[in-house]
Design a protein around this motif. Structure first.
Motif, mmCIF file in Angstrom:
data_model
loop_
_atom_site.group_PDB
_atom_site.id
_atom_site.type_symbol
_atom_site.label_atom_id
_atom_site.label_comp_id
_atom_site.label_asym_id
_atom_site.label_seq_id
_atom_site.Cartn_x
_atom_site.Cartn_y
_atom_site.Cartn_z
ATOM 1 N N LEU A 194 2.102 8.682 -29.860
ATOM 2 C CA LEU A 194 2.927 9.453 -28.939
ATOM 3 C C LEU A 194 4.072 10.147 -29.685
ATOM 4 O O LEU A 194 4.370 11.322 -29.437
ATOM 5 N N LEU A 234 2.723 13.157 -31.427
ATOM 6 C CA LEU A 234 2.392 14.233 -30.489
ATOM 7 C C LEU A 234 3.654 14.968 -30.029
ATOM 8 O O LEU A 234 3.674 16.206 -29.943
ATOM 9 N N TYR A 275 0.402 11.875 -21.734
ATOM 10 C CA TYR A 275 -0.200 10.870 -22.627
ATOM 11 C C TYR A 275 -0.518 9.598 -21.859
ATOM 12 O O TYR A 275 -1.635 9.056 -21.955
ATOM 13 N N TYR A 276 0.441 9.126 -21.083
ATOM 14 C CA TYR A 276 0.206 7.877 -20.348
ATOM 15 C C TYR A 276 -0.642 8.092 -19.101
ATOM 16 O O TYR A 276 -1.276 7.145 -18.620
ATOM 17 N N ARG A 323 -6.812 15.671 -21.133
ATOM 18 C CA ARG A 323 -6.836 15.972 -22.570
ATOM 19 C C ARG A 323 -6.476 17.435 -22.823
ATOM 20 O O ARG A 323 -5.717 17.753 -23.757
ATOM 21 N N LEU A 371 -2.723 17.955 -22.344
ATOM 22 C CA LEU A 371 -1.955 17.392 -23.453
ATOM 23 C C LEU A 371 -2.067 18.277 -24.688
ATOM 24 O O LEU A 371 -1.072 18.503 -25.404
ATOM 25 N N ALA A 431 -7.240 17.111 -28.395
ATOM 26 C CA ALA A 431 -6.931 15.768 -27.868
ATOM 27 C C ALA A 431 -8.178 14.977 -27.513
ATOM 28 O O ALA A 431 -8.078 13.930 -26.866
ATOM 29 N N LEU A 476 -8.209 11.193 -28.637
ATOM 30 C CA LEU A 476 -7.109 10.306 -28.252
ATOM 31 C C LEU A 476 -7.614 9.215 -27.303
ATOM 32 O O LEU A 476 -8.390 9.488 -26.385
ATOM 33 N N PRO A 494 -5.269 6.532 -25.756
ATOM 34 C CA PRO A 494 -4.016 5.783 -25.581
ATOM 35 C C PRO A 494 -4.190 4.588 -24.643
ATOM 36 O O PRO A 494 -5.106 4.547 -23.820
#
Length: 462
Positions: free
Chosen positions: A49, A52, A166-167, A232, A235, A246, A249, A251
């Protein structure tokens, strides 16, 4: 002063909007420490994170546009400041001309053709007795400060959006994993019921019920696939990359930790909100702009001096006898301009009203935003506490059902049915966890994200 303004007058024109006193709107009894910090995302201890957000702060086009607006405001302030200093310029001209025999030029030049040559160095200085240029400079500097604060607000909003996206992706991936687990569990259940039907234990009704949820769950997985792909892409756009950047990724949602935040509005909220600071500077700039316009009603005084050489022909152009020095003072005063200055002053007053209204709106929205996030987090704390109890009960039930099955006391069907409830509770827990981290990030943004004003604010100067 009114006598100096001649016939043009600014009387009867003034701003109408009233600015809120922000310090009376916050609860001053609540101490407010240095939370959140400037680089608040590092406290989440997620290196991916952090990387990013650093990429976004370097490459996002919106942030680059904010930086360009700051450079533009700085250049305008520099151009405005130049009006306070003397202006010097040089000129050179040479014109070949035939002089009229019946004009102003006497013989022997009348009726002949010659070159008229001029070389001059001239200086001019507007004596800013009434502060027109000084106030214009203060207004321009206020715009620079506002642009600086707006750039910080854009950085903070960008970091917030990257963290939230992201979350959100982490939540969707967790839900997708649980949906796949549920699908495998539903397939096992349908297979078990099918065997029970063949054995004459269950009927087609139970089989249809067990098989009917399989395509429904497959539909939910497909919907989650879509949401993951869109998350994605969003982001990737935030970090200034192409949509596929992305794709790799994966997360994870962070562990929930208690937050040391005030339960009511903090007294120094405004020092941590870049958008409010920017609005304050806009009000300040508009006020100085109005003062600059007001000074236009008074006399304009210019001091001018020049020196150089002027001659007909080239042979004696630079001789001492061709010198042409001079100095003068010019005073202009508006008498009648068909209401131009009054309308300019009305525009300035309207600009002040608009800036004050914008500030008031930003302030109220900021206070509401903080109050909303505090309320949401308080509610989520209660919901998660209850959900943890519910989830713990579902896990105990599943453990007991599994033990009974392993001891041949109950059948596999009971285990699968209990597991269905456990998976549902895990999905609810993931949603609450995702909402909690999202609300925490939104609270950080509402409190300014650690922004600290570097220049003295207009409120501090009063």
């Amino acid at each position: 002063m009114l006598l100096l303004a001649g016939c043009a007058s600014y009387s009867g024109i003034f701003p109408a909007a009233l600015r809120f006193n922000e310090r009376t709107l916050a609860d001053k009894s609540v101490p407010y420490a240095n939370w959140p910090s400037e680089n608040w995302w590092q406290e989440l201890q997620d290196p991916v994170l952090t990387k990013l957000i650093e990429q976004a702060l370097a490459d996002n086009p919106g942030l680059q546009a904010a930086a360009a607006r700051l450079r533009r405001a700085t250049a305008i302030a520099g151009e405005t400041e130049s009006a306070l200093a003397p202006q010097i310029e040089a000129s050179l001209s040479s014109t070949r001309e035939r002089f009229s025999e019946r004009g102003l030029i006497p013989p022997p030049y009348a009726g002949t053709t010659h070159n008229i040559n001029d070389l001059q160095l001239a200086g001019q200085w507007e004596l800013d007795f009434f502060g027109k240029n000084r106030e214009a400079l203060r207004s321009a500097l206020g715009e620079v400060r506002a642009s600086e604060a707006e750039q910080q607000a854009a950085r903070q909003l960008l970091a917030t959006n990257v963290a939230r996206s992201y979350y959100n992706l982490a939540r969707l991936l967790a839900q997708h994993e649980l949906a796949e687990t549920r699908q495998r569990q539903r397939l096992d259940l349908a297979g078990l019921v099918e065997r029970r039907v063949k054995a004459g234990i269950d009927t087609r009704v139970e089989l249809e019920a067990a098989q009917g949820v399989i395509p429904e769950n497959a539909r939910d997985i497909a919907a989650l696939d879509e949401q993951v792909a869109l998350a994605r892409h969003a982001l990737a756009a935030l970090i200034g990359k192409t949509p596929e950047a992305a794709d790799d990724l994966a997360p994870k949602l962070p562990a929930i930790a208690p937050l040391a935040v005030p339960k009511t509005l903090p007294a120094d909220l405004l020092g941590h909100r870049a958008d409010i600071v920017a609005s304050r500077w806009r009000v300040e700039a508009a006020g100085h702009g109005m003062a600059s316009t007001k000074a236009m009603f008074y006399p304009n005084i210019n001091l001018r001096a020049f020196t150089g050489f002027s001659a007909i022909g080239f042979d004696q152009w630079l001789d001492s006898g061709s010198r042409q020095p001079g100095i003068g003072l010019a005073i202009s005063l508006p008498i009648f301009d068909a209401g131009r200055l009054r309308n300019l002053y009305r525009i300035s007053a309207a600009n002040v009203d608009a800036a004050v209204a914008g500030y008031n709106g930003t302030l109220l929205e900021a206070l509401r935003d903080v109050a909303d996030q505090l309320s949401i987090l308080h509610s989520l704390d209660i919901q998660m506490e209850r959900q943890q109890a519910t989830l713990a009960s579902a896990e105990r039930s599943y453990g007991l059902a599994l033990q009974r099955y392993q001891a041949d006391i109950s059948d596999r069907l009971t285990v699968l049915n209990v597991e269905t409830g456990l998976i549902a509770q895990r999905r609810a827990a993931v949603d609450l966890q995702g909402r909690w981290i999202d609300s925490r990030i939104r609270l950080i943004n509402a409190l300014g994200g650690g922004f600290a004003e570097t220049a003295p604010s207009p409120a501090d100067k009063n």
